[in-house]
Write an enzyme that holds these catalytic residues in place. Structure first.
Site, PDB file in Angstrom:
ATOM      1  N   SER A 138       0.852  -1.175   0.000  1.00  0.00           N
ATOM      2  CA  SER A 138       0.000   0.000   0.000  1.00  0.00           C
ATOM      3  C   SER A 138       0.895   1.233   0.000  1.00  0.00           C
ATOM      4  CB  SER A 138      -0.945  -0.039   1.208  1.00  0.00           C
ATOM      5  OG  SER A 138      -1.807   1.070   1.211  1.00  0.00           O
ATOM      6  N   TYR A 152      -4.525   7.784  -7.628  1.00  0.00           N
ATOM      7  CA  TYR A 152      -3.545   6.888  -7.008  1.00  0.00           C
ATOM      8  C   TYR A 152      -3.972   6.589  -5.576  1.00  0.00           C
ATOM      9  CZ  TYR A 152       0.839   5.234  -4.997  1.00  0.00           C
ATOM     10  OH  TYR A 152       1.791   4.496  -4.341  1.00  0.00           O
ATOM     11  N   LYS A 156      -5.138   2.919  -3.706  1.00  0.00           N
ATOM     12  CA  LYS A 156      -4.527   2.392  -2.489  1.00  0.00           C
ATOM     13  C   LYS A 156      -5.550   2.257  -1.360  1.00  0.00           C
ATOM     14  CE  LYS A 156      -0.367   1.839  -4.066  1.00  0.00           C
ATOM     15  NZ  LYS A 156       0.183   0.471  -4.241  1.00  0.00           N
TER      16      LYS A 156
END
Length: 282
Positions: A138, A152, A156
């Site tokens: 992560s 992005y 995650k």
């Protein structure tokens, strides 16, 4: 498996960056690595150094059928898979309004779905073994958010939710899950690996500093040492009760508590609103 026994790792995105450094460290420690990359020739250096303890395999994590076939072949060749390091991923820079549909789908195909496919593929093998450790790469961006990195961060955060759920589902099979919430490491993440949306002038004033920081100018100048990350993961695997989440790097260790404190403060401030939406007591 008993402590001290060499492990078999399955590592995605092992050709460069953090994945390559971790692969080198665990190989130096005596473990075996199924090293995967889109271009298998990029793994040649590992084979030259470590010989038969490296099983280089071509893998595009966005191809679910290929993922299952590759994991099955790796299991047959290596005999087992003890650790899955879901490392394949990249960044997408752009304001929420700027990113295209294709860019967003590609981001989630690699960062989230790619990790999901490899996880699904390796779980039957680990269940049969009665052991295994899933390391999901992560980011501090999976704990908090940053302007110009919204998609992005979203990929995650999705990985975090999947990993937390997964840990509850597989604990009874002897399988452990850890989300690696990494800070800034010295790689080319912000340079050649980063995809950038076409900027809109409306956001110039808002994102000027963020865009400069993601220009590639600071690539390979970040404080985190990828090799030390590999050492940290080896320590993590030796823990009797490894954590569901672990922060790597001072930038992550500093930012995460501040972000959570902010959230707790807001929840407490607005807590009186919550019960107003329930039906009155009978």
């Amino acid at each position: 498996m008993t402590r001290g026994t060499p492990r078999v790792w399955f590592v995605t995105g092992a050709s460069r960056g953090l994945g390559r450094a971790v692969a080198e460290v665990v190989l130096e420690a005596g473990d075996t690595v199924v090293a995967t990359a889109r271009r298998v020739e990029a793994l040649g250096g590992l084979v030259e150094r470590f010989g038969a303890r490296v099983l280089p395999m071509t893998l595009d994590v966005t191809d679910r059928a290929a993922v299952f076939a590759t994991v099955a072949e790796a299991g047959e060749r290596a005999g087992r898979i003890d650790v899955l390091l879901n490392n394949a991923g990249y960044g997408l820079a752009g304001a929420v309004e700027e990113v295209t549909e294709r860019q967003v789908r590609d981001q989630f195909d690699v960062n989230f779905l790619g990790a999901l496919w490899t996880t699904q593929a390796v779980l039957p093998l680990m269940r049969r073994q009665g052991s295994g450790h899933l390391l999901q790469m992560s980011s501090i961006a999976g704990v908090t958010t940053y302007p110009n990195l919204g998609m992005y961060c979203a990929s995650k955060w999705a990985l975090e939710a999947m990993g937390e759920t997964l840990a509850q589902e597989v604990a009874g099979f002897g399988i452990k899950v850890t989300l690696i919430e990494a800070g800034e490491f010295r790689t080319d993440w912000s340079a050649s690996s980063l995809v950038r949306a076409t900027p809109k002038t409306a956001y110039d004033a808002v994102l000027a500093k963020r865009r400069h920081g993601l220009s590639g100018a600071f690539a390979h100048l970040q404080p985190g040492d990828p090799r030390r990350a590999g050492v940290a993961l080896l320590k993590l695997l030796e823990a009797e009760n490894p954590p569901l989440r672990v922060l790597l790097g001072t930038t992550a260790a500093d930012r995460a508590p501040a972000a959570l404190h902010e959230r707790l403060t807001t929840w407490a401030q607005w807590a009186p609103l919550a019960p107003t939406t329930d039906f009155p007591p009978a």
